[in-house]
Design an enzyme around this catalytic site. Sequence first.
Site, short mmCIF file in Angstrom:
data_model
loop_
_atom_site.label_atom_id
_atom_site.label_comp_id
_atom_site.label_asym_id
_atom_site.label_seq_id
_atom_site.Cartn_x
_atom_site.Cartn_y
_atom_site.Cartn_z
N CYS A 85 -5.03 -0.54 -6.89
CA CYS A 85 -3.68 -0.76 -6.35
C CYS A 85 -3.44 -2.24 -6.06
O CYS A 85 -2.34 -2.75 -6.21
CB CYS A 85 -3.47 0.07 -5.09
SG CYS A 85 -4.56 -0.39 -3.73
N HIS A 140 -12.75 5.90 -3.51
CA HIS A 140 -11.76 5.06 -2.84
C HIS A 140 -11.93 3.59 -3.20
O HIS A 140 -10.98 2.82 -3.20
CB HIS A 140 -11.84 5.28 -1.33
CG HIS A 140 -10.55 4.97 -0.65
ND1 HIS A 140 -9.32 5.37 -1.14
CD2 HIS A 140 -10.27 4.28 0.49
CE1 HIS A 140 -8.36 4.94 -0.33
NE2 HIS A 140 -8.91 4.27 0.65
N CYS A 144 -3.41 7.54 -2.08
CA CYS A 144 -4.67 7.71 -2.81
C CYS A 144 -5.78 8.25 -1.92
O CYS A 144 -6.70 8.91 -2.40
CB CYS A 144 -5.11 6.41 -3.47
SG CYS A 144 -5.25 5.04 -2.35
N TYR A 151 -8.92 0.75 -5.31
CA TYR A 151 -8.37 -0.58 -5.02
C TYR A 151 -7.75 -1.25 -6.24
O TYR A 151 -7.30 -2.40 -6.17
CB TYR A 151 -9.40 -1.42 -4.27
CG TYR A 151 -9.31 -1.10 -2.81
CD1 TYR A 151 -9.84 0.09 -2.32
CD2 TYR A 151 -8.60 -1.91 -1.92
CE1 TYR A 151 -9.69 0.44 -1.00
CE2 TYR A 151 -8.45 -1.56 -0.59
CZ TYR A 151 -9.00 -0.39 -0.13
OH TYR A 151 -8.83 -0.04 1.18
N CYS A 205 0.86 -1.19 0.00
CA CYS A 205 0.00 0.00 0.00
C CYS A 205 0.89 1.23 0.00
O CYS A 205 1.71 1.40 0.89
CB CYS A 205 -0.88 -0.04 1.25
SG CYS A 205 -1.80 1.47 1.52
N GLU A 254 -6.90 -5.34 4.51
CA GLU A 254 -7.29 -4.00 4.07
C GLU A 254 -8.16 -4.09 2.81
O GLU A 254 -9.05 -3.27 2.60
CB GLU A 254 -6.04 -3.18 3.80
CG GLU A 254 -6.28 -1.71 3.58
CD GLU A 254 -5.05 -1.06 2.96
OE1 GLU A 254 -5.09 -0.84 1.74
OE2 GLU A 254 -4.07 -0.79 3.68
N THR A 302 -4.40 5.16 7.18
CA THR A 302 -3.33 4.70 6.29
C THR A 302 -2.38 5.83 5.96
O THR A 302 -2.81 6.90 5.51
CB THR A 302 -3.97 4.17 5.00
OG1 THR A 302 -4.82 3.07 5.33
CG2 THR A 302 -2.91 3.71 4.02
N GLU A 325 -0.81 1.77 9.25
CA GLU A 325 -2.01 2.46 9.72
C GLU A 325 -1.75 2.99 11.13
O GLU A 325 -0.90 2.46 11.84
CB GLU A 325 -3.23 1.53 9.74
CG GLU A 325 -3.95 1.47 8.41
CD GLU A 325 -3.39 0.39 7.50
OE1 GLU A 325 -2.74 -0.54 8.03
OE2 GLU A 325 -3.58 0.47 6.27
#
Lengths: 480, 480, 480, 480
Positions: free
Chosen positions: A296, A290, A102, A294, A98, A444, A189, A255
């Site tokens: 990502c 958001h 973003c 993902y 991560c 996550e 995050t 986090e």
Amino acid sequence: MKTGIEYEDSLRKLNLQVFLFGKKVANVVDDPIIRPSMNAVKLTYELAEKPEYEDLMTVTSHLTGKKINRFTHIHQTTEDLVKKTKMERLLGAKSGCCFQRCVGMDALNALSITTYNIDKKYGSDYNSRFLRYLEYVQEEDLVCDGAMTDPKGDRSLPPHQQADPDLFLRVVEEREDGMVVRGAKAHQTGALNSHEIIVMPTISMGEKDKDYAVSFALPSDAQGITYIYGRQSCDTRKLEKGTIDRGNQCYGGHEALVVFDDVFVPWDRVFLFKEFEFAGELVENFASYHRQSYACKVGVGDVLIGASQVAAEYNGVHKVSHIKDKIIEMNHLNETLFCGSLACACEGSRQPSGTYLVNTLLANVCKQNVTRFPYEIARLAQDIAGGLMVTMPAEDDFNSPDVGHWLRKYYAASSSASVENRMRILRLIENITLGTAAVGYLTESMHGAGSPQAQRIMIARQVNMDEKKKTAKHLCGIVE
Amino acid sequence: MKTGIEYEDSLRKLNLQVFLFGKKVANVVDDPIIRPSMNAVKLTYELAEKPEYEDLMTVTSHLTGKKINRFTHIHQTTEDLVKKTKMERLLGAKSGCCFQRCVGMDALNALSITTYNIDKKYGSDYNSRFLRYLEYVQEEDLVCDGAMTDPKGDRSLPPHQQADPDLFLRVVEEREDGMVVRGAKAHQTGALNSHEIIVMPTISMGEKDKDYAVSFALPSDAQGITYIYGRQSCDTRKLEKGTIDRGNQCYGGHEALVVFDDVFVPWDRVFLFKEFEFAGELVENFASYHRQSYACKVGVGDVLIGASQVAAEYNGVHKVSHIKDKIIEMNHLNETLFCGSLACACEGSRQPSGTYLVNTLLANVCKQNVTRFPYEIARLAQDIAGGLMVTMPAEDDFNSPDVGHWLRKYYAASSSASVENRMRILRLIENITLGTAAVGYLTESMHGAGSPQAQRIMIARQVNMDEKKKTAKHLCGIVE
Amino acid sequence: MKTGIEYEDSLRKLNLQVFLFGKKVANVVDDPIIRPSMNAVKLTYELAEKPEYEDLMTVTSHLTGKKINRFTHIHQTTEDLVKKTKMERLLGAKSGCCFQRCVGMDALNALSITTYNIDKKYGSDYNSRFLRYLEYVQEEDLVCDGAMTDPKGDRSLPPHQQADPDLFLRVVEEREDGMVVRGAKAHQTGALNSHEIIVMPTISMGEKDKDYAVSFALPSDAQGITYIYGRQSCDTRKLEKGTIDRGNQCYGGHEALVVFDDVFVPWDRVFLFKEFEFAGELVENFASYHRQSYACKVGVGDVLIGASQVAAEYNGVHKVSHIKDKIIEMNHLNETLFCGSLACACEGSRQPSGTYLVNTLLANVCKQNVTRFPYEIARLAQDIAGGLMVTMPAEDDFNSPDVGHWLRKYYAASSSASVENRMRILRLIENITLGTAAVGYLTESMHGAGSPQAQRIMIARQVNMDEKKKTAKHLCGIVE
Amino acid sequence: MKTGIEYEDSLRKLNLQVFLFGKKVANVVDDPIIRPSMNAVKLTYELAEKPEYEDLMTVTSHLTGKKINRFTHIHQTTEDLVKKTKMERLLGAKSGCCFQRCVGMDALNALSITTYNIDKKYGSDYNSRFLRYLEYVQEEDLVCDGAMTDPKGDRSLPPHQQADPDLFLRVVEEREDGMVVRGAKAHQTGALNSHEIIVMPTISMGEKDKDYAVSFALPSDAQGITYIYGRQSCDTRKLEKGTIDRGNQCYGGHEALVVFDDVFVPWDRVFLFKEFEFAGELVENFASYHRQSYACKVGVGDVLIGASQVAAEYNGVHKVSHIKDKIIEMNHLNETLFCGSLACACEGSRQPSGTYLVNTLLANVCKQNVTRFPYEIARLAQDIAGGLMVTMPAEDDFNSPDVGHWLRKYYAASSSASVENRMRILRLIENITLGTAAVGYLTESMHGAGSPQAQRIMIARQVNMDEKKKTAKHLCGIVE
């Protein structure tokens, strides 16, 4: 735009209050537990410097006409949204984890819409405040934490009915020059790698919750903010000497719990103030952006698929039909996730503010699959990796004069690979499926941007069931 | 453009040789078994007449600048590809079945690319021939059957090694004015409702197979062509009086075996002639387009979801949490399919001919999911429908003076629905999950545009494994 | 024990009131639509005559010490329960469909427990009544229909609150010599092939529902009973001449709506009369037995797997790795179903009456998987079969002098198989996945013995969550 | 039988050569990393002392008639096999991890069969040797490691063709009093907690591999044996002070690489010596027993389900329908696994030696599901647990005077639970799904007792496809 090095330097100037393993962290940037997460954010600057990624990583600001990092951009077209998806996949692949930036981008975009809509209704000037703030973020090329999730206490009660009124972040004082807030944001995050923290409400709210309906931005080291670092599976491997056992050599995520202990916010940093009826819209738009983000995980999936293929080759089994089929399945699932993020982007639509918003139905569909497929991809990766991934001795054993030679002897597999490289690739798979990166790739993926049920509720709301029912009735001859 | 009525009239003028249940069909258009499939194709004309669907159903020809039906269009932008996806979903929903016209559209687009590429290599004039043909199709607003699948005989042998050389369609004679072909094409969707049949090879070919490397177009009633109609589950319910038991009142699909018994093709209708090395490209591009086309099943899914919701309401259980959750899951899976078709469209790219081709990796991913999710959606529909769907007496029993009153008494459920309407909606679900439409929604979803394994092979070929391996090695510190 | 022929003869003596396609059926036994279902029941007699199946098909009565058909037996050991599972798989495989006789066996066993328990509480003599009845059934070797499912009307209301009080079967009159009942039982499997019908309530009941809390047995042709036959996908193929297109040459299943129009029941045939608090127990025990009985689908799965393997061989692809893998997966899922039925049998326990009852938790787990895996096995069968299964012309076309030769030419595949045999095996797969047998293999697997949610509720009730919570808390050091 | 304390004492007397993190371990029993695994084995003694578990944990030896621990027993009935399944589930639940003792039990049972069969063929006396050894194990109540998996080097080559001949363990010298072996066994579960190590070959072998076809038993601290400890996800949390973050307070598992550096084995400890044709049988029988043994994961599943329920209650969401449904699904999957282990046990059969062997087809089916369902159960557990499981700060933070109060304030959820207890239960879920126990619950479920493909090959071999094909052909009228 900042270079990677300038970014790192800028973080050193922050005066963050960070606690880790019960102690205050003196040097956040160089702490070995935290450092890999900074490296991952730094990648978002470094790739923006490279010509081959310029098209994805940078864009022209609609405010200033200057070239900016895409992470600070307000999407002006569906093409922008599609490039966002591709940028996220790229960074997931480059970092294997991560990269944390973003959430701030998604917060900025959501606020660009809602501040405009509030002004439309109330004649307020939130949007111009916001645009001044946005220009500052773009000019300074800042990392923003988008802080949404409150601790929430008893999930069956609204904010104002909680036993402890602070379990949702709220305004506790209203002054001439600003307001004072109290509360906390959980699961934040990348919070320690951020210059700014942008706070938003976490649920739709009624009038009685209006003290909780606030959104604002603050420097991450504002007076009264404390960060408590979340621990991850295998986090302390980063403290060990040696490099093999950590799997990912450089990058990670993090986090933190962020506590706001009566923190002052000047009015020009406030973007929502008790207009409770806009809380839901802000939440939904942020969530939709958001959920698109993902993409990502598709990039992390690329790494895991690549690692599985390498492991298969090192084991000499990559031409076996069931192995090839499992690699295909991993790719198929991974690309299905990509399709979801692309589809909600290319179906995006212009909002009154001019911002392009993803298709919210498809964004929820995208994220719902993200709560499932990475787990199956991880399962297949473990299948291909073999049991050695979890029974392999420590790096110290490989270096031991007593037993190192035995490990090199008995862990030799295909002649194409050194035992050390075999160990490295297995430790990377362990990292993504059980270790620090599993937090991001699995858990996550489940809960980030909303738990699975949140997406299901949105899917139920957004499909046009009346049209479907009408069509079905027509086809079978029902007249009512 | 033709109206629906003109389309139907134009079919009446064809002199097709059709066999059904062992007999030659005298009047193809009005045969009660075949008629519903004609109705479904007719919809592609009828909707094109309606202003509300103009944007999806019609487009401006890049050849003539005239308004044409999108089914005859060569895609000029990714927007065209996206609209194709949406048009297919729309028609799937409006018909609740396979509307059969996309295969010809996909054949035209694939040929527009390959004829251009052959000319580039050989200086031939296939592309101009093709464009003249295309203009004819657009001007006359014709339905084309895209005929690819040969019978294939022994699947382990190439065409030229088959015991019977005709098991793949081939050139048997070359004349001055044209060629003569022999062979057959199996599983031809919508063949009887087509004005034209466009033949393509079905696999990549080597030099020894060059007599099999042919593509051409013929009027569907050309001398020497015979159609043998494929039977479907529950096909004869269309012969029964009454309307309930057929489920879908109006629409259906069909497939046929098309036999070419030494059929003559004039040269201006030939688009590939023994340039065997282009067979694979033509097949892959057609397949990619056609895998995108499975967006139609999203539309059929819309019908099935709508029907399930209606059934749940008629049963009075639509607010029960597990029912709601199953409807959500059906929608989620259905929209995931839509994402795949959209994504390969919006990631399409311009080919040398100017035609836009879908992203072939994502088109294969799209279709692979189509081989799975409709089965699960159908399973959930049967769960919601209840057992009555398969234990319900015939329509004649409902009308019987002896027992009809008992059926009306004992099959009463929620007061909101008449027993007849309850029966109708259940028969529609039966139709899509077990009956005539199940052929299209399930089995054709499995095998149409290539069986699942075909997509897996393409996925394996098209992902960039080297890049993934490189990234993985880099992240864990492997230097080779 | 009866022979198969004697069984058939005994049915001819019945005077059943049966309606099919709106007409009264004059000769039930020889009706071509109904006949295959009779053949399947007849198999339960025929196999009992064969020495190789004696161990599974027959057993010694605990009442009389005589050799009886296992379908009329009260299970005396867990070994009996295990043999029941194996007998059901055997018959599923031998018939390729639902053989209909298990529902009566399950009703007898459930009543053997509950009649005993009622007597224990009330000092009544239901159990001795029941045992006399049982002896009659065993002596005459009868087929019993176990009739549980009421029409249920509005699912959100209990029996006594329904708009029409007859939507659950109930006592409408109490006489000295017996009672009169009114209502209906839906989805009655094998009703027309039964000598007896055993009625049970369908849900747990409260005091206000006590008129609905009745169980009794009647001859299937008792005055006032009417059967309305349920139609199935492809049912009329059985009316066609020719044999290929029906898939299964001999066997099928059926369901019917059974209407009780003020039917008289003498007291010695009544096994529950208004003791409402025992309705739930009777339902749960019957349901558990019947959920075990879905071992029959393992047998049908055997047929479908065998057919898929044959189809693969006829296509010449049985050695291709993905085909082999799909066959393995089908077997794996099928044997997992078998494990569930075996496990609930071998974990059975003795009830106060002496009857052995299956483990109810595991019986529910068994059935829950049956609502899923047959659908996936069917999907894989369709994958292996290929699209020809649904595009193949009718048998009449194969026999046609006009086109038969073309079908034989173009549908030739592997040299090992004739085209006719290839057609036959594909029609069998169609039969089980889309046709008459799909009703039993798929939809009935979903809803028979209770819909999926019914099992989930039972699973929730029967697992020991307190023990699991206690253990978990202990392991992580929680002291409360 | 030994008490738990006596067991621990007996281990202290061993002189094991163990390496961990590159250093020789001086005190194996008390090493904080290793200790939890010893505790788990010790449970197998402690529960045997308790009356409530006597029936499952102890049994009468068929050799001596004495009461022994079931882990040293040779199964004499199917009831023994069923109790083995239940004992394993019990211990999985009591320990929440791998308790390591089943592998020795499975080795003893497999050898009891094969030594008998070899003697039958060759007139040798392996079986009496083995029985003497067995009596010693029973009398002393010993833990045996069952050592099968060789390092295997290049998986495409048989033992005798490996570049390094030691990559499979082999005889390097034959003496009058015994033999000398060299090689290694990988992934040895519980090796350090064992008194004895029983070596078996790992694959079927041909004549050229006969030097590799050996089986024998040795004391675990025999001269020349070295253990190299495998590291696990989160292993070093056991070195931290505090107890919360380790999740499971007491128990764990371990694996080790065991190196045999020219180790002498006296003849009376040799059970297979170059009779290569029995290697396959020994492997298959051991594998089948051990695949049954995965009933232990059902016990770990019980813990994970219990923990998820507790977490849901602490979050106040346990009555929400989707949470309840997920708990049901976890239970359903878990009990399906139990069914597999029970079914292969109750279908066990007597071997010539008198030993009862599980049904090998069903044992493979059982294990195949174990490679899938625990992953899905773990995914659902993470869904229910919420993101806090991976973002929660360390125990030190909870105890910190600086930030502990904030954690207690902001992590308060339902009033029924203290924050500490909430943390504890989440750390347990983390432990099983990502931490030390995930190694056993997930990756070992995948690869232990053979990777998934190994089971698939066995399933393909053991189903009776000929019978299935015959039945299918018969039903559709194929005569060949």
